[in-house]
Write a protein that holds these residues in place. Structure first.
Motif, short mmCIF file in Angstrom:
data_model
loop_
_atom_site.label_atom_id
_atom_site.label_comp_id
_atom_site.label_asym_id
_atom_site.label_seq_id
_atom_site.Cartn_x
_atom_site.Cartn_y
_atom_site.Cartn_z
N GLY A 69 -15.32 7.64 -7.60
CA GLY A 69 -15.65 7.95 -6.31
C GLY A 69 -14.85 6.83 -5.47
N ASN A 70 -14.76 7.12 -4.17
CA ASN A 70 -13.95 6.24 -3.37
C ASN A 70 -13.89 4.80 -3.34
OD1 ASN A 70 -12.86 8.24 -1.85
ND2 ASN A 70 -14.21 8.63 -0.14
N ILE A 71 -15.40 4.43 -3.62
CA ILE A 71 -15.42 2.80 -3.80
C ILE A 71 -14.96 2.38 -5.26
CG2 ILE A 71 -17.06 0.93 -4.00
CD1 ILE A 71 -19.09 2.62 -2.27
N THR A 72 -14.86 3.09 -5.93
CA THR A 72 -14.16 2.76 -7.36
C THR A 72 -12.77 2.84 -7.37
OG1 THR A 72 -15.91 4.01 -8.29
CG2 THR A 72 -14.43 3.32 -9.66
N ILE A 73 -12.26 3.85 -6.29
CA ILE A 73 -10.85 3.82 -6.22
C ILE A 73 -10.27 2.70 -5.33
CG2 ILE A 73 -9.08 5.07 -5.03
CD1 ILE A 73 -10.51 7.62 -5.64
N PHE A 74 -11.17 2.22 -4.50
CA PHE A 74 -10.86 1.16 -3.75
C PHE A 74 -10.70 -0.16 -4.55
CE2 PHE A 74 -11.74 -2.55 -0.63
CZ PHE A 74 -10.65 -2.13 0.02
N ILE A 89 -1.62 8.52 -8.67
CA ILE A 89 -2.54 7.65 -9.38
C ILE A 89 -3.83 7.96 -8.84
CG2 ILE A 89 -3.14 5.41 -9.99
CD1 ILE A 89 -0.20 4.62 -9.54
N ILE A 90 -4.00 7.94 -7.24
CA ILE A 90 -5.45 8.21 -6.65
C ILE A 90 -5.90 9.56 -7.13
CG2 ILE A 90 -6.43 8.10 -4.44
CD1 ILE A 90 -4.50 6.10 -3.40
N PRO A 105 -6.46 -3.87 -6.67
CA PRO A 105 -5.34 -4.77 -7.60
C PRO A 105 -3.78 -4.32 -7.21
CG PRO A 105 -6.95 -3.38 -8.79
CD PRO A 105 -7.10 -3.04 -7.31
N LEU A 106 -3.37 -3.17 -6.82
CA LEU A 106 -2.31 -2.75 -6.55
C LEU A 106 -1.50 -3.46 -5.21
CD1 LEU A 106 -1.85 0.97 -7.76
CD2 LEU A 106 -0.83 -1.14 -8.67
N THR A 107 -2.44 -3.60 -4.38
CA THR A 107 -2.02 -4.48 -3.44
C THR A 107 -2.12 -5.93 -3.21
OG1 THR A 107 -4.17 -4.20 -2.37
CG2 THR A 107 -2.48 -2.52 -1.61
N MET A 108 -2.49 -6.64 -4.59
CA MET A 108 -2.60 -8.04 -4.48
C MET A 108 -1.32 -8.61 -4.30
SD MET A 108 -5.40 -9.09 -4.83
CE MET A 108 -5.91 -10.73 -4.67
N MET A 134 0.66 -1.29 -0.14
CA MET A 134 0.04 -0.19 0.06
C MET A 134 0.80 1.22 -0.15
SD MET A 134 -3.12 -0.32 2.41
CE MET A 134 -4.21 -1.24 1.96
N ALA A 135 2.04 1.21 0.81
CA ALA A 135 2.77 2.38 0.91
C ALA A 135 3.43 2.63 -0.46
CB ALA A 135 3.92 2.10 2.03
N ARG A 136 3.50 1.73 -1.32
CA ARG A 136 4.23 1.89 -2.61
C ARG A 136 3.35 2.45 -3.70
NH1 ARG A 136 7.10 -3.03 -2.02
NH2 ARG A 136 5.44 -4.07 -3.08
N ILE A 137 1.78 2.54 -3.49
CA ILE A 137 1.21 3.40 -4.32
C ILE A 137 1.28 4.77 -4.38
CG2 ILE A 137 -1.37 3.55 -4.80
CD1 ILE A 137 -2.17 1.07 -3.58
#
Lengths: 351, 273, 260
Positions: free
Chosen positions: B180-185, B170-171, B191-194, B163-166
């Motif tokens: 929206g927040n939900i879409t961003i999440f 991008i956000i 996907p980026l923390t997978m 998460m810290a690497r995102i």
């Protein structure tokens, strides 16, 4: 950053120095394998000081653990302390060396009765020197248990104590309880009898709070359970901490155990080993060990020096009529051992 | 050319690995496929089909799975909260989670035993508040509880690191584009923390599956896991062939589940850094 | 506002969960009773007796030595290996990564016993066998931490330095090393922690008379832990706290100064 690394290197150098000190390889060493917390640590220091022999001391938990460690052959032990049936197994496997009692003159301080008991696994008293002994029984809380019933193993199957019973977490000790309740020998190899005992233990499982060995003592002191199957020595210690506790050896009979010293075949320093055994029999040393371990000692001098109240403490020193009603564990053949182990696992995984 | 030279840097490690990882593994394979007298046999490996062993394996899988799921559910929001507190250094977070491990794990488990016991601190507190007692000691629940306790850091840290690497850009960009927040999440953060989630799952699931000490100490001897069976085979029954055979089976299980996880992600990127 | 306080409470509960057992152990180290379930009043007795107990102190030094030395050697081997693996491609890389994972996948006890079986054939068990075993299970932690950092780093700067005439060694220390340093450090920390906490592997690979705190605690478990052990653990915990705070805040402070 460099400073941090230098700092760590400094600690490393320092600790390697410390780990190195006191480990100088002197030719005069003695390698001992014993149960955990089964000797007053000071005794080892005293022995080193008096004789100049460096002691390498190792500990283990169960006789089976010891057997694994010994059989792996990784370490050449000079002296091992373990329990009756395990000694017999090793003697039968030709893994024990004869002791020269001429070098252990102080063995005369030990009560001949216990040498006689040792004959059950060491028929000619050639290999072993008794160390501590005791029985297995029920440690119970007087406030929670009907005292008129604790004289029988039956109470461990009493529904009214559901969730308040601690059983022994060892194959032989748990089977012993069931076998004795059924009136069989604790060394039975008969498969039907074993199955019967197993069924009894499976039937009991829902009532059991937990299967423990020496930790049972703490649980009983904290009054987390009403009764526990424990070694007499543990019970003796628990009684000191909680006056509501008492100990009973059921009338159906029980197990009497003797822990003794022997020299395994791997011994390289037999003279040192015998010196150490002689040292253990000395009155002051035997007293220190008794005071630390608090199990029944076969040393007459030590027992005589205790105050009468302690001498008459039947929890620590089981009286003769109880001992006569007890059996000593025997090693089982490989096939029976495997069956015991499998049945035990089935009990453990039963719902 | 330069590349080959650099590859040689792994030389000492390859030698080390051959000597101390591959050889011992071969030893285990040898014991696993022979009898005590040294003859070839499949019995040790197939004995996993014994009902006792199978039951232990299934229970281990069940407990390890619950532990992994609980860890994941606890860790994800935790990582998000930690990540939102930007002010603190990343090192400090890692440090908070690693520090407890400097107390011996057996002592920590014993401490839980004390806390959870019938007359222990937690139950006394609940009793004082006249709440019902917590009676989980000596049950599989206590084992899962303690597994979660022990392995939680291994789940939190990789997720937090991912998460810290995102990049905040991008956000920001997504917000500018009207997400929206939900879409961003769901479209960006998850996907980026997978990769972090996957290495977390592996780091928790594997030790949970093979552990034996926790069930020994908190299960009251009533919870028999496959780790306990293996430990008993080696330590109590002096049956190294059986122990090795069952270990081989367990190893196959672990490798299979790893492969399954890894096919959904890259090579465990960034466990702790 | 509401959200913030829920977050706070959640954090608090998790940290309580993580540190509660440690609190218990610290309290026990001041308990004036040999039975851990009985509170006998406050005492410093166990700390005094600890210093006089040569067996425990020796185990303590051995533990520190083994964890520091094994972490250090593993860090050197592991960092070199990561550089090498990073340069590999295709199947070679996959095999290396797979083999690296083996110690992480095996149950500890299997790792321990397999190593003992191997050692017994060639050498006497002693402190060095413990060290070898610890280095072995430590290396994967280093590689797992360093490799991602290597993947993230920018190669162009390194190559530019080479084009400008820097030797590879010089370019490595000036450019690559600072980029992977956080990975190396956290790998080192992980390795040391793992080594400190290990019981199974140590138990099987140690020689006679050698004890680490873990093996000592294990054999005492059945008959009750000596209270000195709680005292020592408390001290160790405090040392770790100080050491880690020191390691964490120093570099951070400097970094801030560099880019204001």
């Amino acid at each position: 950053m460099r400073k941090t690394i230098l700092f760590l290197l400094g600690i490393l150098a320092l600790s390697s120095f410390c780990a190195g000190c006191g480990k100088k390889d002197s030719p005069d060493i003695l390698t001992i394998l014993n149960y955990g917390k089964y000797i007053e640590p000071e005794v080892l220091d005293m022995f080193e000081e008096e004789t100049g022999i460096k002691v390498e001391y190792e500990e283990y938990i169960t006789p089976e653990n010891m057997y694994t460690k010994y059989k792996a052959g990784a370490i050449d032990y000079d002296l091992i302390c373990t329990s009756d049936y395990m000694i017999e197994k090793l003697i039968k496997e030709d893994e024990a060396l004869e002791l020269n009692f001429g070098n252990i003159p102080l063995a005369r301080h030990l009560d001949q009765t216990y040498f006689d008991f040792c004959k059950s696994f060491d028929p000619d008293n050639q290999y072993t020197l008794p160390y501590f002994f005791g029985t297995v029984g029920i440690l119970y809380n007087k406030k929670m248990v009907d005292e008129s019933k604790v004289d029988s193993w039956d109470i461990l199957w009493d529904q009214s104590y559901s969730g308040k019973i601690i059983m022994a977490d060892s194959v032989r000790d748990s089977f012993m309880v069931a076998e004795k309740r059924l009136g069989y020998s604790l060394n039975t190899t008969d498969d039907d009898k074993l199955r019967e005992a197993q069924n009894l233990l499976i039937e009991q499982k829902p009532l059991v709070y937990s299967y423990l060995v020496d930790e049972a003592q703490d649980e009983m002191i904290a009054e987390n359970a009403a009764m526990a199957v424990v070694y007499s020595g543990e019970a003796g210690l628990a009684l000191e901490y909680n006056e509501n506790l008492a100990f009973s050896v059921p009338k159906e009979g029980s197990n009497m155990w003797i822990d003794a010293w022997f020299m395994p075949k791997s011994a390289k320093h037999t003279e040192n080993a015998e010196k150490f055994l002689n040292f253990l029999c000395r009155e002051d040393i035997a007293y220190l060990n008794f005071d630390y371990v608090y199990y029944a000692t076969p040393n007459i001098q030590v027992k005589d020096s205790l105050d009468t109240e302690l001498q008459e403490n039947t929890t620590i020193f089981p009286p003769k009529e109880i001992l006569d009603n007890c059996e000593v564990l025997k090693p089982l053949d490989d096939e029976t051992t495997m069956r015991y182990n499998l049945y035990w696992k089935e009990i453990k995984s039963a719902d | 050319m330069r590349n080959l030279k650099r590859q040689l840097l792994a030389g000492p490690y390859i030698l080390w690995m051959a000597g101390f990882i591959v050889l011992p593994t071969l030893v285990i394979l040898y014991y696993g496929f022979t009898t005590t007298s040294g003859n070839f046999s499949l019995l040790n490996v197939t004995s996993i089909a014994f009902s006792v062993h199978l039951k232990a394996l299934v229970l281990s899988l069940k407990l390890a799975l619950s532990c992994t799921v609980i860890c994941l559910v606890l860790s994800y929001p935790l990582a998000m909260i930690l990540n939102s507190m930007k002010s603190k250094s990343q090192g400090l977070i890692v440090f908070i989670f690693i520090l407890p491990m400097w107390m011996n794990f057996m002592l920590r488990i014993l401490a839980w035993r004390l806390l959870l016991s019938n007359n222990g601190v937690i139950n006394s507190l609940l009793g004082a508040l006249s709440l019902p007692g917590l009676d989980i000691l000596n049950t599989p629940k206590a084992v899962v509880f303690c597994m979660v306790y022990d392995f939680l850091p291994f789940m939190v840290l990789p997720i937090y690191n991912a998460m810290a690497r995102i990049q905040p850009d991008i956000i920001e960009a997504a917000k500018d584009l009207g997400a929206g927040n939900i879409t961003i999440f769901f479209k960006i953060i998850v996907p980026l923390t997978m990769s972090g989630v996957i290495s977390g799952i592996i780091m928790v699931f594997v030790p949970a599956l093979t552990s034996f000490a926790i069930s020994d100490l908190l299960g009251g001897g009533k919870v028999l896991l496959i780790g306990n069976v293996i430990e008993q085979a080696f330590m109590q029954e002096y049956n190294w062939n059986l122990g090795s055979g069952l270990s081989v089976v367990l190893m196959v299980f672990v490798i299979a589940s790893m492969a399954l996880m890894n096919s959904h992600g890259d090579e465990g990127g960034g466990t702790f850094a | 506002m509401m959200k913030k306080s829920i977050e706070r409470i959640y954090l608090f509960v998790i940290f309580l969960f993580l540190y509660l057992p440690i609190l218990v152990l610290i309290v026990l180290s001041f308990n004036d009773s040999k039975a851990k379930v009985v509170w006998g009043g406050f005492t410093l007795r166990w700390y005094r007796e600890l210093l006089a107990n040569s067996a425990i102190m020796e185990a303590f030094y051995t533990t520190i030595f083994v964890s520091l030395a094994s972490a250090l050697i593993a860090t050197i081997l592991g960092t070199l290996a990561s550089l090498g693996i990073d340069a590999m491609r295709g199947r070679g890389k996959a095999i290396m990564l797979g083999a690296t994972n083996i110690p992480l996948l095996n149950a500890d006890i299997v790792t321990g016993i397999s190593m003992m079986l191997l050692f017994v054939r060639f050498t006497r068990l002693g402190l060095n066998t413990v060290l070898i075993a610890h280095i072995t299970f430590n290396i994967p932690y280093i590689i797992l931490n360093v490799l991602p950092k290597l993947k993230q780093r920018s190669r162009t700067t390194y190559e530019a330095a080479l084009d400008l005439g820097a030797t590879p060694l010089y370019a490595f220390f000036k450019i690559t090393w600072p980029q992977i340093l956080p990975g190396v450090l956290s790998g080192f920390l992980m390795a040391m922690t793992m080594s400190l906490d290990d019981f199974s592997v140590t138990y099987f690979t140690k020689g006679a008379g050698i004890n680490t705190l873990s093996t000592m605690i294990y054999t005492e478990m059945r008959k009750g832990i000596r209270p000195e052990m709680y005292a020592l653990s408390t001290i160790l915990f405090i040392i770790a706290l100080i050491l880690l705070l020191f390691m964490n805040f120093r570099p951070a402070a400097r970094k801030e100064r560099r880019n204001p």
